[in-house]
Design a protein around this motif. Structure first.
Motif, PDB file in Angstrom:
ATOM      1  N   LEU C 207      25.065 -17.535  31.907  1.00 27.35           N
ATOM      2  CA  LEU C 207      25.101 -17.354  33.362  1.00 27.35           C
ATOM      3  C   LEU C 207      25.901 -18.459  34.029  1.00 27.35           C
ATOM      4  CD1 LEU C 207      21.403 -16.236  33.906  1.00 27.35           C
ATOM      5  CD2 LEU C 207      23.433 -14.791  33.792  1.00 27.35           C
ATOM      6  N   LEU C 208      25.677 -19.687  33.585  1.00 27.20           N
ATOM      7  CA  LEU C 208      26.409 -20.798  34.198  1.00 27.20           C
ATOM      8  C   LEU C 208      27.903 -20.689  33.903  1.00 27.20           C
ATOM      9  CD1 LEU C 208      23.985 -23.792  33.622  1.00 27.20           C
ATOM     10  CD2 LEU C 208      24.714 -22.874  35.836  1.00 27.20           C
ATOM     11  N   SER C 209      28.247 -20.411  32.664  1.00 25.75           N
ATOM     12  CA  SER C 209      29.681 -20.350  32.353  1.00 25.75           C
ATOM     13  C   SER C 209      30.332 -19.174  33.069  1.00 25.75           C
ATOM     14  CB  SER C 209      29.896 -20.253  30.843  1.00 25.75           C
ATOM     15  OG  SER C 209      29.374 -19.047  30.336  1.00 25.75           O
ATOM     16  N   HIS C 210      29.592 -18.086  33.205  1.00 24.18           N
ATOM     17  CA  HIS C 210      30.130 -16.927  33.920  1.00 24.18           C
ATOM     18  C   HIS C 210      30.596 -17.318  35.321  1.00 24.18           C
ATOM     19  CE1 HIS C 210      29.797 -12.357  34.662  1.00 24.18           C
ATOM     20  NE2 HIS C 210      30.446 -12.878  35.664  1.00 24.18           N
ATOM     21  N   ILE C 211      29.723 -17.975  36.051  1.00 25.82           N
ATOM     22  CA  ILE C 211      30.058 -18.310  37.439  1.00 25.82           C
ATOM     23  C   ILE C 211      30.995 -19.521  37.509  1.00 25.82           C
ATOM     24  CG2 ILE C 211      28.014 -19.736  37.911  1.00 25.82           C
ATOM     25  CD1 ILE C 211      27.959 -18.315  40.701  1.00 25.82           C
ATOM     26  N   VAL C 212      30.894 -20.411  36.534  1.00 30.48           N
ATOM     27  CA  VAL C 212      31.770 -21.589  36.531  1.00 30.48           C
ATOM     28  C   VAL C 212      33.235 -21.168  36.392  1.00 30.48           C
ATOM     29  CG1 VAL C 212      32.531 -23.431  34.981  1.00 30.48           C
ATOM     30  CG2 VAL C 212      30.193 -23.444  35.884  1.00 30.48           C
ATOM     31  N   PHE C 213      33.483 -20.158  35.561  1.00 28.79           N
ATOM     32  CA  PHE C 213      34.865 -19.706  35.383  1.00 28.79           C
ATOM     33  C   PHE C 213      35.360 -18.883  36.580  1.00 28.79           C
ATOM     34  CE2 PHE C 213      34.362 -20.756  30.800  1.00 28.79           C
ATOM     35  CZ  PHE C 213      35.516 -21.514  30.650  1.00 28.79           C
ATOM     36  N   ALA C 214      34.481 -18.658  37.535  1.00 28.52           N
ATOM     37  CA  ALA C 214      34.934 -18.075  38.804  1.00 28.52           C
ATOM     38  C   ALA C 214      35.596 -19.138  39.684  1.00 28.52           C
ATOM     39  CB  ALA C 214      33.760 -17.442  39.540  1.00 28.52           C
ATOM     40  N   ILE C 215      35.363 -20.388  39.371  1.00 27.60           N
ATOM     41  CA  ILE C 215      36.017 -21.473  40.112  1.00 27.60           C
ATOM     42  C   ILE C 215      37.454 -21.578  39.613  1.00 27.60           C
ATOM     43  CG2 ILE C 215      35.972 -23.936  40.693  1.00 27.60           C
ATOM     44  CD1 ILE C 215      33.006 -23.974  39.912  1.00 27.60           C
ATOM     45  N   PRO C 216      38.419 -21.458  40.506  1.00 29.48           N
ATOM     46  CA  PRO C 216      39.816 -21.539  40.053  1.00 29.48           C
ATOM     47  C   PRO C 216      40.088 -22.865  39.323  1.00 29.48           C
ATOM     48  CG  PRO C 216      39.718 -20.746  42.315  1.00 29.48           C
ATOM     49  CD  PRO C 216      38.324 -21.174  41.940  1.00 29.48           C
ATOM     50  N   ALA C 217      40.913 -22.794  38.313  1.00 30.59           N
ATOM     51  CA  ALA C 217      41.413 -23.965  37.579  1.00 30.59           C
ATOM     52  C   ALA C 217      40.502 -24.482  36.477  1.00 30.59           C
ATOM     53  CB  ALA C 217      41.783 -25.112  38.528  1.00 30.59           C
ATOM     54  N   VAL C 218      39.331 -23.854  36.291  1.00 29.40           N
ATOM     55  CA  VAL C 218      38.459 -24.276  35.184  1.00 29.40           C
ATOM     56  C   VAL C 218      39.029 -23.744  33.874  1.00 29.40           C
ATOM     57  CG1 VAL C 218      36.160 -24.122  34.163  1.00 29.40           C
ATOM     58  CG2 VAL C 218      36.413 -24.344  36.644  1.00 29.40           C
ATOM     59  N   ARG C 219      39.128 -24.594  32.880  1.00 29.50           N
ATOM     60  CA  ARG C 219      39.684 -24.185  31.575  1.00 29.50           C
ATOM     61  C   ARG C 219      38.695 -24.306  30.434  1.00 29.50           C
ATOM     62  NH1 ARG C 219      42.011 -20.764  32.460  1.00 29.50           N
ATOM     63  NH2 ARG C 219      43.379 -20.743  30.661  1.00 29.50           N
ATOM     64  N   GLY C 220      37.564 -24.971  30.677  1.00 30.84           N
ATOM     65  CA  GLY C 220      36.601 -25.105  29.603  1.00 30.84           C
ATOM     66  C   GLY C 220      35.248 -25.542  30.125  1.00 30.84           C
ATOM     67  N   ILE C 221      34.229 -25.282  29.322  1.00 31.19           N
ATOM     68  CA  ILE C 221      32.873 -25.730  29.665  1.00 31.19           C
ATOM     69  C   ILE C 221      32.167 -26.094  28.376  1.00 31.19           C
ATOM     70  CG2 ILE C 221      31.947 -23.361  29.601  1.00 31.19           C
ATOM     71  CD1 ILE C 221      30.049 -24.222  31.913  1.00 31.19           C
ATOM     72  N   GLU C 222      31.336 -27.138  28.432  1.00 27.79           N
ATOM     73  CA  GLU C 222      30.561 -27.510  27.250  1.00 27.79           C
ATOM     74  C   GLU C 222      29.200 -28.033  27.686  1.00 27.79           C
ATOM     75  OE1 GLU C 222      32.726 -30.528  25.092  1.00 27.79           O
ATOM     76  OE2 GLU C 222      32.422 -32.028  26.655  1.00 27.79           O
ATOM     77  N   PHE C 223      28.197 -27.716  26.899  1.00 25.07           N
ATOM     78  CA  PHE C 223      26.822 -28.111  27.211  1.00 25.07           C
ATOM     79  C   PHE C 223      26.377 -29.232  26.279  1.00 25.07           C
ATOM     80  CE2 PHE C 223      27.408 -24.033  29.035  1.00 25.07           C
ATOM     81  CZ  PHE C 223      26.623 -24.039  30.174  1.00 25.07           C
ATOM     82  N   GLY C 224      25.679 -30.194  26.839  1.00 27.70           N
ATOM     83  CA  GLY C 224      25.179 -31.301  26.028  1.00 27.70           C
ATOM     84  C   GLY C 224      26.324 -32.023  25.354  1.00 27.70           C
ATOM     85  N   THR C 225      26.218 -32.190  24.048  1.00 28.91           N
ATOM     86  CA  THR C 225      27.304 -32.861  23.337  1.00 28.91           C
ATOM     87  C   THR C 225      28.548 -31.988  23.217  1.00 28.91           C
ATOM     88  OG1 THR C 225      26.113 -32.197  21.373  1.00 28.91           O
ATOM     89  CG2 THR C 225      25.979 -34.512  21.965  1.00 28.91           C
ATOM     90  N   GLY C 226      28.397 -30.703  23.424  1.00 32.57           N
ATOM     91  CA  GLY C 226      29.531 -29.788  23.486  1.00 32.57           C
ATOM     92  C   GLY C 226      30.439 -29.834  22.285  1.00 32.57           C
ATOM     93  N   PHE C 227      31.745 -29.958  22.540  1.00 34.64           N
ATOM     94  CA  PHE C 227      32.714 -29.944  21.437  1.00 34.64           C
ATOM     95  C   PHE C 227      32.508 -31.109  20.469  1.00 34.64           C
ATOM     96  CE2 PHE C 227      34.773 -26.733  23.950  1.00 34.64           C
ATOM     97  CZ  PHE C 227      35.448 -25.950  23.017  1.00 34.64           C
ATOM     98  N   ALA C 228      31.930 -32.188  20.956  1.00 37.71           N
ATOM     99  CA  ALA C 228      31.683 -33.326  20.074  1.00 37.71           C
ATOM    100  C   ALA C 228      30.608 -33.004  19.039  1.00 37.71           C
ATOM    101  CB  ALA C 228      31.278 -34.551  20.900  1.00 37.71           C
ATOM    102  N   ALA C 229      29.786 -31.975  19.320  1.00 39.44           N
ATOM    103  CA  ALA C 229      28.715 -31.607  18.378  1.00 39.44           C
ATOM    104  C   ALA C 229      29.262 -31.219  17.024  1.00 39.44           C
ATOM    105  CB  ALA C 229      27.899 -30.442  18.946  1.00 39.44           C
ATOM    106  N   VAL C 230      30.497 -30.731  17.013  1.00 45.36           N
ATOM    107  CA  VAL C 230      31.037 -30.245  15.738  1.00 45.36           C
ATOM    108  C   VAL C 230      31.332 -31.375  14.768  1.00 45.36           C
ATOM    109  CG1 VAL C 230      32.036 -28.246  16.906  1.00 45.36           C
ATOM    110  CG2 VAL C 230      33.487 -30.199  16.388  1.00 45.36           C
ATOM    111  N   LYS C 231      31.289 -32.569  15.262  1.00 47.18           N
ATOM    112  CA  LYS C 231      31.528 -33.710  14.363  1.00 47.18           C
ATOM    113  C   LYS C 231      30.223 -34.372  13.923  1.00 47.18           C
ATOM    114  CE  LYS C 231      35.954 -34.790  16.582  1.00 47.18           C
ATOM    115  NZ  LYS C 231      36.783 -33.855  15.792  1.00 47.18           N
ATOM    116  N   MET C 232      29.095 -33.844  14.380  1.00 49.07           N
ATOM    117  CA  MET C 232      27.800 -34.435  14.044  1.00 49.07           C
ATOM    118  C   MET C 232      27.128 -33.669  12.899  1.00 49.07           C
ATOM    119  SD  MET C 232      26.478 -34.879  17.996  1.00 49.07           S
ATOM    120  CE  MET C 232      25.018 -35.872  17.726  1.00 49.07           C
ATOM    121  N   PHE C 233      26.246 -34.371  12.203  1.00 46.86           N
ATOM    122  CA  PHE C 233      25.390 -33.685  11.242  1.00 46.86           C
ATOM    123  C   PHE C 233      24.215 -33.061  12.001  1.00 46.86           C
ATOM    124  CE2 PHE C 233      27.213 -36.722   8.061  1.00 46.86           C
ATOM    125  CZ  PHE C 233      27.756 -35.751   7.217  1.00 46.86           C
TER     126      PHE C 233
END
Lengths: 337, 337, 337, 337
Positions: C207-233
């Motif tokens: 729900l949040l990302s749905h409405i967030v991408f309604a804001i012009p110029a948004v290119r990405g969204i991440e929750f918590g550690t987000g993209f950095a999570a992929v480097k964690m165990f």
């Protein structure tokens, strides 16, 4: 498109002569006790073959719970219920493929779905699918009965068959004429609080009529005095409010004013057309020859489909009310026994 | 909740005695020519004060286009239309604050919105908001008229007032009795293709009745032979299909079978109750004293609100059909003149 | 399509250089106090012209309440708010009609709406419409603040501009380069109860990302550690639950597990691209000539649109949470002060 | 709430250790050929047990078609597909009932559904339900492939595991550490026409991110250059339009501008957190004792759930695109072979 409701939301599916028909119910509160036994009485009421005027086709019609229940309680996750189609005689219909049955959806289904529709026994248009509505109605009724202050009770009954208030007489008329007849069903809801429904598009009448016309064979609906209201003066028709709870002296409004329940009994009636499948020979088009020919219905059918409708009408009414009560926060999201 | 439609989607708002009433229309195809002049005839038809039986309140009711138009054409973006409330006499209503008018939404609005509702002239429940429906209807009608094969034409007319087929006579009855009366409106749609609507919840009857009951004072709806169908035999009621286009010999079904249009004329009727605001003195509760007292309506009102309904009924019918035609891809997303 | 929400439901409309932009809010509880003053601070935060890096275009941006308010309180009826466009210089844009601005919606709008779109200043695609989101956000925030147990507080702030944590430095980079830059905004919500959101499609992140991408110029969204999570165990990333309220030792999940709030602080970040309208000369296609040509943006623009986004991000977050709290029956339908 | 889509509309249901999981698909055009064989390849790709890093749980995962198909073609009626749960070992989970697994939905499910939730294997929150998404995705992909002009092709692949571009190396890291790792999946769509999506709430990014966050373990999404865009200047980031089809010189936008596809390749990436069920011992709360205790995951699990996600990401992407293409009338309601 096969969905209805905002919070208590149902999705219907299936075909008359396919594997099964069923329903998915989303948004049902967690913690509602639910067992096969809860469904039997209403499913039995919907079944044919029990009285003169209804079809001999019999299905066990035991609800098969696929999802959403755990330890005989709703979990808050979507509930899926299937009913298997065991007793189908599709060959009856395949023979008639080229002859769209008058009064049935055969012709429009073909137009709409380009010939890909499952035509056997009306396919997805079949009254068979109403067993799923009855199942969802059982759940909705249990929600209505769970209210703390006062249980809401939905009761529908036949008031007229074949133009006769004496129902037996109306049916006998059909049997004598070897033809089918229609009827009128009245629905009454007691214990309903004031304030359900919305102005304009989500009026109680809008929501009820929307789902009521999903029941095959319904041709009209009227609330309170309905069509008779047009012959009354305003001073006669208005219901004088008598106390702070909104109790009115008369109930010509049928319990809804401005689209909102007013705390009085909700009363409405629906008209059911005579069963389209009548034993009488009729004319219709043969698609293959492009010519009109005589046509005689095979298969099993009801002389008066209206006899099976009361329990379905109760079901759809309860479904609407459960949804509105959730929206008004009068039914909680979790039911603690 | 104040929204209706799937692709051609309307949102209604406003109050009778607030700044304005209006409507937002989303999903309208781009490229539709739209000017003030397009709206005048239908808005004029809805206005009171033109004939005996309707209210003397007059608003210019010029549509104010706020968004969605550019160079007199729709852009594909949401269209917002406002109608200002210029001619309000709210003091009439403020005096009556403690006395919920019988037949009106005053009581239920209070129950539902806890006393925060704008009670002046019915507030958001007012028939005043139907001017917005008429406006959306004008746009929908233009879409129906844009179809290449054959224009779809929606026509509603009064068939009965105060129990009389002779409309003048029915109105005179009300004037003589110093009371209000109701009426019946019939709607007919020609040029409609087969295949609109869906089985079950989105049947044409479901969608039409849903929005029809958003019109204040509607108490019933029936399709084709409607309630009279219950007195017919199946063999009489069935419409024999005569040719490959689905043309039927009779049209008892009113153009809808199995919830889907069958290519014949769409025919349905609605019942309008007698205007709740009648000149006759009535009883009702006084909230402040908690006692029932005599009550007499001030303000301007119609002796027969049904007189104003035909154009509204046409509007909501066109709205439903425009939406279904978009869904069936029979109206394109961009209209190239 | 221009709508969002299930109970607290918003409809957005308007064009940058048309008469006005606005929003309609349906489903807001009755009884919420609401005045112009409530909106000023957030609207001011969204405005350009206050600091280096934002556009000199200034609108008074006073909210004009058209419907849904009575005696400075919400009534339960739909709220309509307009913002007039006073300070438009459309001729800037008309000159550029044949040259779709790179990074802007000019080209896609033309493709989608067949040339009927209002192209002036981006028309319906303009960031101008976010003032309406801010207005709805003000209302939503007031609902969040009305909770009895603990007010929910939504705070968004810029954490990076033009690749620099030191925001001033990032902006200076843009000024020096005579170019535009982007940024990262972080949103944090405190006081949020556990249990909001649904499994799968209506997850809080959905729900949040749905409405967030309604804001012009948004290119990405991440929750918590987000993209950095992929480097964690997994053993590092998992947040150990410490008490019966669900308080966790760490908050890598950013307050959402399984799509449902877990009672910890909600944390997410969004990426805002560099403003498409940069002072630098660029190449783009000329539709009339069919040739690529050099192009230089006229009109007023922000060097860094990200500077204006925090208050918009707060608004849309509050809108989602208000809706979920209504659905969970934690905000009542009527607010009694 | 467990529904997604406007025309091509899916409803998901089921639990990991219940009778079955499944999906209902409404609005699929009639006439699409559909057989078990169509599903095998994608279902196989989603299955665990095929490579190091994925769970040894195996289900045959044959789709059981319950409704909506006739003679191996879609009929236009709702399609229901079930997947039976054959290979469940629920006792593994029952033992752990009092210990909410860190990183899993156990705690929030309990909070949200009051203890009535089916807790076995995550119940309705389980990744097991993604097999249903894959099934709907197979149908959506067939719709995308049916386009006359050019087939749309959706391809997702892993670009990073455990922080390594060399996927084998990333997995080995997890195996060596006896821990779990996450990864990044990139999705690319070719052949996509310009004009899909809507301004604001139904932007392509809004719809895609909405459904993407329905996939368990997703923590972020970015389009085109995504988070890296914040380090670029506007003049660098803007994609110069080169021809009348909208082909751009670069594709930093990832094929979406203003929420609308621009005719270039659609490109986006998602972040998958490390599997919550890691072999490493962890701390968590014991609900019965109210104390934090050491906890070690039993049951079968994936070292890197990201390995199973590409086919799911393709599925949800295809689902969104099929819906938008129907809305734009680029896929017809009836498919004639």
């Amino acid at each position: 498109m096969n969905s209805f409701g905002r919070i208590f939301r149902i999705h219907i599916f299936g075909e008359s002569h396919g594997d099964s028909v069923g329903i998915n119910i989303d948004g049902c509160p967690a913690g509602l006790s639910l067992m096969s036994e809860d469904f039997l009485a209403d499913i039995e009421r919907r079944k044919g073959g029990l009285q003169k005027g209804t079809t001999p086709r019999k299905e066990d019609d035991l609800p098969i719970f696929k999802t959403g229940l755990f330890n005989n309680k709703t979990t808050g996750a979507p509930i899926t219920i299937l009913f298997e189609n065991k007793n189908t005689r599709s060959e009856d219909y395949q023979k008639q493929r080229s002859v769209p049955r008058p009064g049935h959806a055969d012709f429009v289904a073909h137009k709409k779905f380009g010939g890909f529709e499952d035509y056997r026994g009306g396919g997805h248009f079949s009254g068979r699918l109403t067993v799923s509505l009855v199942a969802a109605g059982v759940i909705a009724k249990k929600l209505l009965a769970s209210l703390e202050d006062e249980a809401i009770k939905v009761t529908a009954s036949i008031t007229e068959i074949g133009g006769e208030k004496d129902i037996e007489k109306g049916l006998q008329k059909a049997i004598d004429a070897k033809d089918s007849v229609g009827g009128i069903i009245e629905c009454r809801v007691t214990g309903i609080p004031a304030g359900l429904g919305e102005p304009f598009f989500d009026s109680v009448e809008s929501l009820l009529s929307h789902i009521v016309f999903a029941i095959p064979a319904v041709r009209g609906i009227e609330f309170g005095t309905g069509f008779a209201a047009v012959k009354m003066f305003g001073s006669e028709h208005n219901d004088a409010i008598e106390n702070m709870d909104g109790k009115t002296k008369t109930n010509h409004a049928g319990g809804v004013v401005g689209g909102i329940t007013n705390g009085n009994e909700l009363v409405f009636r629906i008209a059911i057309k005579p069963t389209s499948s009548t034993p009488k020979e009729q004319e219709t088009l043969n698609w293959e020859t492009g010519k009109v020919e005589n046509f005689s219905v095979k298969g099993r059918h009801d002389l008066c489909i209206a006899l099976r409708v009361p329990v379905i009408l109760e079901a759809v009414t309860a479904i609407v009310l459960a949804d509105l009560l959730l929206l008004e926060q009068r039914i909680p999201r979790i039911l603690h026994a």
